[in-house]
Structure formats: C-alpha cells, structure tokens
Design a protein around this motif. Sequence first.
Motif, mmCIF file in Angstrom:
data_model
loop_
_atom_site.group_PDB
_atom_site.id
_atom_site.type_symbol
_atom_site.label_atom_id
_atom_site.label_comp_id
_atom_site.label_asym_id
_atom_site.label_seq_id
_atom_site.Cartn_x
_atom_site.Cartn_y
_atom_site.Cartn_z
ATOM 1 N N UNK A 1 0.789 -1.232 0.088
ATOM 2 C CA UNK A 1 0.078 -0.110 0.107
ATOM 3 C C UNK A 1 0.959 1.217 0.106
ATOM 4 N N UNK A 2 1.973 1.222 0.747
ATOM 5 C CA UNK A 2 2.755 2.580 0.524
ATOM 6 C C UNK A 2 3.088 2.907 -0.669
ATOM 7 N N UNK A 3 3.552 1.809 -1.409
ATOM 8 C CA UNK A 3 3.810 2.058 -3.049
ATOM 9 C C UNK A 3 2.868 2.747 -3.788
ATOM 10 N N UNK A 4 1.684 2.416 -3.749
ATOM 11 C CA UNK A 4 0.666 3.076 -4.343
ATOM 12 C C UNK A 4 0.648 4.498 -3.958
ATOM 13 N N UNK A 5 0.525 4.679 -2.624
ATOM 14 C CA UNK A 5 0.408 6.022 -2.128
ATOM 15 C C UNK A 5 1.588 6.769 -2.830
ATOM 16 N N UNK A 6 2.560 6.167 -2.701
ATOM 17 C CA UNK A 6 3.943 6.959 -3.220
ATOM 18 C C UNK A 6 3.647 7.172 -4.519
ATOM 19 N N UNK A 7 3.336 6.386 -5.464
ATOM 20 C CA UNK A 7 3.007 6.636 -6.801
ATOM 21 C C UNK A 7 2.115 7.714 -7.130
ATOM 22 N N UNK A 23 1.100 16.031 -0.748
ATOM 23 C CA UNK A 23 1.709 15.941 0.492
ATOM 24 C C UNK A 23 0.842 14.859 1.439
ATOM 25 N N UNK A 24 -0.486 15.103 1.453
ATOM 26 C CA UNK A 24 -1.276 14.152 2.079
ATOM 27 C C UNK A 24 -0.871 12.568 2.133
ATOM 28 N N UNK A 25 -0.997 12.423 0.844
ATOM 29 C CA UNK A 25 -0.544 11.018 0.358
ATOM 30 C C UNK A 25 0.796 10.730 0.885
ATOM 31 N N UNK A 26 1.977 11.502 0.669
ATOM 32 C CA UNK A 26 2.984 11.519 1.175
ATOM 33 C C UNK A 26 3.079 10.843 2.685
ATOM 34 N N UNK A 27 2.526 11.938 3.422
ATOM 35 C CA UNK A 27 2.523 11.716 4.974
ATOM 36 C C UNK A 27 1.669 10.423 5.324
ATOM 37 N N UNK A 28 0.639 10.190 4.534
ATOM 38 C CA UNK A 28 0.085 8.872 4.637
ATOM 39 C C UNK A 28 0.739 7.655 4.656
ATOM 40 N N UNK A 29 1.555 7.724 3.363
ATOM 41 C CA UNK A 29 2.553 6.784 3.028
ATOM 42 C C UNK A 29 3.702 6.534 4.196
ATOM 43 N N UNK A 32 2.600 4.888 7.206
ATOM 44 C CA UNK A 32 2.634 3.104 7.095
ATOM 45 C C UNK A 32 4.052 2.809 7.035
ATOM 46 N N UNK A 33 4.862 3.331 6.304
ATOM 47 C CA UNK A 33 6.238 2.877 5.944
ATOM 48 C C UNK A 33 7.388 3.916 6.278
ATOM 49 N N UNK A 34 7.538 4.285 7.588
ATOM 50 C CA UNK A 34 8.432 5.311 8.000
ATOM 51 C C UNK A 34 9.986 5.094 7.442
ATOM 52 N N UNK A 38 12.843 4.893 -0.546
ATOM 53 C CA UNK A 38 12.865 5.566 -1.706
ATOM 54 C C UNK A 38 11.705 6.384 -1.533
ATOM 55 N N UNK A 39 10.602 6.287 -0.732
ATOM 56 C CA UNK A 39 9.487 7.192 -0.267
ATOM 57 C C UNK A 39 10.194 8.508 0.574
ATOM 58 N N UNK A 40 11.250 8.365 1.354
ATOM 59 C CA UNK A 40 11.820 9.324 2.189
ATOM 60 C C UNK A 40 12.744 10.267 1.058
ATOM 61 N N UNK A 41 13.218 9.708 0.295
ATOM 62 C CA UNK A 41 13.854 10.536 -0.852
ATOM 63 C C UNK A 41 13.119 11.255 -1.813
#
Length: 100
Positions: A1-7, A23-29, A32-34, A38-41
């Motif tokens: 799920x974090x992959x989907x939110x990230x994309x 930004x809301x989606x980034x923070x939600x992801x 889930x996956x702190x 790749x999401x942090x970058x």
Amino acid sequence: QPDVLHMLARVLSEGKGLHDEAEKLYKQALTIAPDYHELLYSYGSFCMDFRDDETTAAECYHKGMMCDPVMRPYLEAAEREEQEGADDEDPNQNQNSIQL
C-alpha cells in the motif's frame, strides 16, 4: 500500500500540480512505512521542489540514506570522517587565519 500512495503522490505533484493532495498522500505513506528509503527520498525532493523546505528535505534525505542498505555504509563513513576531522582540528588555527 505505501507503494501505491507513493506513486499517486508523485503523479499528483509532478503531473497534475496538486501539491496539497500529494503531500497528504506522502505523509500517509510515511505513517505506514516510515523507513521506506525510496519514499523518503521522494518526499525530500517534493519538499525541496514544491515547498522550498530545505530542513525537511535534508531530514528525509538523511533518514532515507540511513534506511537504504546501499547508501548507509557511505553515510556512516562520511559521518565518521567528518567527526574525526573535527576532533583533529586545531581550535587556534581559525584564530591565526583571521589575524592575518
């Protein structure tokens, strides 16, 4: 799920210009996956490119590198080298150069 939110966040921010929604989606992801490097970058780049938030971007890049198994050894080595250089620095050296 974090992959989907990230994309979705990337598509909204880069493709559609919907930065608040992205930004809301980034923070939600990240909730889930702190430790997802790749999401942090990606969020760090978002903060730099669309929010002019250098502090958050730097924090994301640093944490991302610490979570990235490829980059972590390089970051740790650089931090050790920086610390050793600070330990070796002569506190009078700067005073001498200023007095010139």
